[in-house]
Design an enzyme around this catalytic site. Structure first.
Site, mmCIF file in Angstrom:
data_model
loop_
_atom_site.group_PDB
_atom_site.id
_atom_site.type_symbol
_atom_site.label_atom_id
_atom_site.label_comp_id
_atom_site.label_asym_id
_atom_site.label_seq_id
_atom_site.Cartn_x
_atom_site.Cartn_y
_atom_site.Cartn_z
ATOM 1 N N LYS A 1 0.856 -1.200 0.000
ATOM 2 C CA LYS A 1 0.000 0.000 0.000
ATOM 3 C C LYS A 1 0.890 1.248 0.000
ATOM 4 C CE LYS A 1 -0.288 -0.159 5.030
ATOM 5 N NZ LYS A 1 -1.059 -0.673 6.177
ATOM 6 N N TYR B 1 17.303 30.171 8.455
ATOM 7 C CA TYR B 1 16.196 31.020 8.891
ATOM 8 C C TYR B 1 16.208 31.187 10.407
ATOM 9 C CZ TYR B 1 13.824 30.720 4.340
ATOM 10 O OH TYR B 1 13.487 30.815 3.026
HETATM 11 C C1 LIG Z 1 -0.202 -1.670 6.801
HETATM 12 C C2 LIG Z 1 -0.812 -2.916 7.287
HETATM 13 C C3 LIG Z 1 -0.031 -4.070 7.449
HETATM 14 C C4 LIG Z 1 1.467 -4.086 7.307
HETATM 15 O O1 LIG Z 1 2.053 -3.672 8.515
HETATM 16 P P1 LIG Z 1 3.654 -3.618 8.702
HETATM 17 O O2 LIG Z 1 3.824 -3.204 10.091
HETATM 18 O O3 LIG Z 1 4.166 -2.610 7.724
HETATM 19 O O4 LIG Z 1 4.160 -4.985 8.405
HETATM 20 C C5 LIG Z 1 -0.672 -5.243 7.789
HETATM 21 N N1 LIG Z 1 -2.016 -5.266 7.987
HETATM 22 C C6 LIG Z 1 -2.787 -4.180 7.869
HETATM 23 C C7 LIG Z 1 -4.252 -4.275 8.130
HETATM 24 C C8 LIG Z 1 -2.215 -2.962 7.527
HETATM 25 O O5 LIG Z 1 -2.980 -1.871 7.432
#
Ligand SMILES: *Cc1c(COP(=O)(O)O)cnc(C)c1O
Length: 386
Positions: A52, A276
């Site tokens: 994702k 800055y």
């Molecule tokens: C993002 C997500 C993961 C992955 O988690 P990591 O800590 O990056 O391994 C797994 N399950 C769900 C539901 C997520 O939203």
């Protein structure tokens, strides 16, 4: 390969390098963790590679090339599912949220083998409304667990499962599984409690189980034993989800290195202000390097107070000096620095030699987590993969 570059002939001043071989190695590392976790190694849990948020900022197209050995990929929404198919991914796709989706959106044959997380009544209705006569998706019913954000709590969970089970028996769904996302996977005791509650809530209900994330696999791998699937994101990219330990310390390979060129180097006298608001005062006569990367590229503005950069060969660690601006940041290269405009600095990942500045250290320097930095790069930051 790059993204968002209107003039590919121009060399970028700042870029994120993505090492796809590192991602393939991290996948193998996670697999060996899954194998090691179970007493019956013939059936280790299968692995959803979580991609994702444009593969945690690494570029989905690049990352998919490294995932031939993943059992499936897990995306945030249907847009990302379509993008993955467009880039040639043929394996199963788990979609974390179908919020706002219509039944016909799920019937697109281009989506291939589709798995959908069911975390609310609207999604239950959506699946029940699927027309017959198209490839049926698999449903993964989400238990609310201790997050209490998405999913069903105990009594509603059993009722929702009954309805999905009826859909599966009617051939509208290909199967129904159980999914939990831990609230405190980095804490073995809290994780054990969360897991016990989940197993109690799903006891006696048919269907595969999927719970473990990166922190669970890194910190408490035995807890995935008995699960049918795990879902891992962060570790795939070589970063640690456990506090106080970095990816390289766990045996993971950081996949992203963030580089920028120095566009200027100035001599500054002891006590003179830099940046800055005079935010930095050189404690000694020194050379201040100006790197062509800033918050407009996704570098947090507050990185400068405790942030470091790698520079030179062999690499040395030098502090940021003065507020990060939209386009550049300043670095105290030290009084004897010989670097000049055009030389490369590294804000996280691997420097010019094998030296590494873990992204977890950069994240800690600005009071956030590695995933926040990795996914926070803006469209103006080119991604270069090899
Ligand atoms: C993002 C997500 C993961 C992955 O988690 P990591 O800590 O990056 O391994 C797994 N399950 C769900 C539901 C997520 O939203």
């Amino acid at each position: 390969m790059t993204r968002h570059r209107a003039s590919p002939a121009l060399d970028p001043v700042a870029w994120a390098h993505v090492n796809t071989a590192a991602i393939a190695q991290n996948l193998a590392w996670l697999r060996s963790r899954l194998h090691g976790a179970v007493a019956e190694p013939a059936h280790p849990p299968r692995l959803w590679a979580v991609v994702k948020a444009d593969a945690y900022g690494h570029g989905l197209a690049h990352v998919l090339q490294a995932l031939h050995d993943a059992d499936g990929i897990c995306v945030g929404d249907l847009h990302e599912a379509h993008t993955a198919r467009h880039h040639g991914w043929r394996g199963p796709v788990l979609v974390l949220s179908v919020w706002g989706v219509r039944p016909n959106d799920l019937c697109d044959p281009a989506l291939g083998e589709l798995h959908v997380v069911v975390d609310d009544d609207a999604t239950l209705h959506l699946l029940e409304a699927l027309p017959p006569g198209r490839p049926a998706p698999c449903a993964w019913l989400r238990h609310a667990g201790c997050l209490h954000s998405l999913g069903f709590a105990d009594a509603e969970y059993a009722r929702a499962h009954e309805r999905l089970h009826a859909c599966a028996q009617a051939g509208v769904l290909a199967g129904v599984g159980h999914l939990l996302h831990y609230a405190s996977a980095e804490d073995p005791e809290a994780l054990a409690d969360e897991r016990a509650a989940f197993l109690a809530a799903t006891a006696g209900l048919p269907g595969p189980r999927c719970t473990g994330n990166s922190a669970a696999l890194c910190g408490s791998p035995h807890t995935v034993a008995g699960d049918d699937w795990a879902r891992c994101g962060l570790a795939l990219y070589g970063a640690s989800a456990l506090p106080g330990v970095t990816g390289p310390e766990l045996g993971l390979q950081p996949a992203m290195s963030l580089h920028a060129r120095l566009v200027a180097v100035q001599t500054v006298r002891a006590g003179e202000p830099v940046g800055y608001g005079g935010s930095y005062r050189a404690p000694h006569d020194t050379r201040i390097g100006v790197a062509g990367v800033g918050y407009g590229h996704g570098i947090p503005r507050n990185l400068w107070q405790r942030g470091m950069a790698l520079v030179g060969r062999p690499c040395r660690r030098v502090p940021l000096a003065g507020r990060v601006t939209m386009d550049c940041l300043t670095i105290d290269l030290g009084p004897h620095a010989t670097e000049g405009a055009g030389d490369i600095v590294t804000l996280w990942g691997h420097g010019a030699d094998s030296a590494c500045l873990p992204v977890e250290h950069a994240a800690a320097a600005c009071d956030t987590i590695a995933a926040d930095l990795l996914t926070g790069l803006t469209a103006r930051m080119p991604l270069m993969a090899s």
